[in-house]
Write an enzyme that holds these catalytic residues in place. Structure first.
Site, short mmCIF file in Angstrom:
data_model
loop_
_atom_site.label_atom_id
_atom_site.label_comp_id
_atom_site.label_asym_id
_atom_site.label_seq_id
_atom_site.Cartn_x
_atom_site.Cartn_y
_atom_site.Cartn_z
CB ALA A 278 42.03 100.83 122.61
CB CYS A 336 43.48 115.10 120.00
SG CYS A 336 41.99 113.89 120.23
#
Ligand code: SAH
Length: 392
Positions: A278, A336
């Site tokens: 990414a 998360c």
């Protein structure tokens, strides 16, 4: 199983437990009586001998007692049957399952008073993830209860090595009941997904983002969408279904990319799925070229010691995503990591804005979907933070 074992707390250490906190830390324990074995159910009492509840005992753990009941009741087959029935009733109250959604979390560990057990339902299949010795010791009774209450045809069991080693039980994935199967077809908000419970990540899907995926669908009309850390394409499919002008899904896993493409075809939508890191992708992308961006990376902070590196990683990632955002774009950014709390994450996003030179406004703060219940004040169970931001 014995329920004669008893754990006595130190003076002044019972307060959080009286207020619903489910964990006893090792440094709060005065002593154990009745020679309980690891994995046994024990009674927990305060320093004055007052009964608090019953829970799973494991002296190897930093959390030697995890409560599963506040009542003076036996933890037996009937107990697990009641727990599963209660969990099912709560989900029914939340509208799960439904005609449009056949995948949901039935049991969320402490949130359903079964610490160490997650059960995700995929249509006629259940996937149980076990992370404590106490649950592992009771799993036959738990599978009986799942079969009886849900009528599932297959139960998969996943015992992750990290927890198994820490707690002292056997790791591995297997079919616990019924026929094995490589894939299960499910629906999430009307989107057709093919899940691989044993070879996918987690129990097969990241169910916790269901409601945020639907929210993204509602923000996608006409937008050029970038879905970073796309896994099997959950956010991308919701955006495409919501009328996006284009959808680009990025994941470093070749398997995830091929799942995304298969899902696009199954749902009759077009997604450009890219196998890439990414960060690398963002470093080469045309600046200001996307109108809706989703950033949903894996945990950067596994432990407290990783916190500094994680902070820098999240900051850089958010800055790069902001640079790729067109004026008036929406950024949906997630963390998360349980070790990065909501306030810290918001400061990281602010630092990312400064680094990218973009002006950012938060318009919504979200967490996991409703089927991921947790006791109030149990901050150890709060992991997923999602910020929806408008970029000026
Ligand atoms: N958004 C997904 C869940 C993402 S889970 C959903 O809604 O279902 C995190 C994903 O990040 C995994 O699929 C993993 O393969 C991927 N991943 C991990 N490291 C990565 C990296 N450096 N670059 C891109 N993807 C990565």
């Amino acid at each position: 199983m014995t329920t004669t074992g008893k754990v006595i707390l130190k003076q002044g250490r019972a307060r959080p437990l009286w207020f619903g906190h489910p964990w006893v830390y090792a440094n709060a324990v005065a002593r154990a009586e009745g020679k309980p074995e690891p994995g046994d159910v024990v009674s927990l009492v305060d320093h004055d001998g007052r009964f608090i509840g019953r829970g799973f005992y494991n002296p190897r753990s930093q959390i030697p007692v995890r409560l599963c009941t506040r009542a003076d009741e036996a933890v037996d087959a009937a107990f697990f049957r009641r727990r599963v029935a209660e969990a099912r009733a709560v989900r029914a109250r939340l509208g799960l399952p439904s005609e449009r959604t056949t995948v949901y979390r039935l049991i969320n560990s402490e949130g359903d008073d079964l610490p160490g057990l997650v059960v995700d339902v995929y249509a006629d299949t259940a996937v149980a993830q076990i992370t404590t010795l106490g649950i592992s010791a009771q799993r036959a009774a738990i599978y009986d209860a799942l079969e009886a209450e849900l009528g599932v045809t297959t139960i998969f069991e996943i015992a992750p090595a990290s927890y198994a080693e820490l707690e002292g039980f056997a790791a591995g994935s297997r079919v616990a009941r019924g026929q094995s199967r490589a894939t299960v077809d499910v629906l999430e908000e009307g989107i057709r997904l093919e899940v691989e419970p044993l070879s996918g990540q987690k129990t097969g899907m990241f169910i916790d983002q269901r409601e945020t995926r639907a929210r993204v669908g509602g923000l996608a009309r006409g937008a050029r969408v970038l879905d970073l850390y796309a896994y099997a394409g959950g956010f991308s499919l919701a955006a495409a279904r919501g009328g996006a002008a284009s959808v680009t899904a990025v994941d470093s896993s070749a398997r995830a990319v091929s799942r995304t493409l298969a899902h696009a075809e199954k749902n009759g939508v077009t997604i450009d799925a890219v196998e890439a890191d990414a960060f690398r992708f963002l470093e080469t992308v045309t600046p200001r070229s996307f109108d809706l961006l989703v950033v949903d990376p894996p945990k950067f902070a596994r432990a407290r010691k990783d916190l500094d590196a994680a902070r820098k990683g999240y900051e850089r990632l958010n800055a790069l995503a902001m640079q790729a955002a067109a004026p008036g774009a929406v950024l949906v950014t997630c963390s998360c990591s349980q070790n990065v709390d909501a306030e810290t994450f918001e400061r990281i996003v602010a630092a990312g804005a400064k680094q990218s030179g973009r002006e950012v406004r938060v318009f919504e703060r979200r967490g996991p979907a409703a089927d991921h219940l947790m006791p109030p004040g149990f901050t150890e169970g709060q992991y997923l933070k999602v910020l929806l931001c408008y970029l000026v």
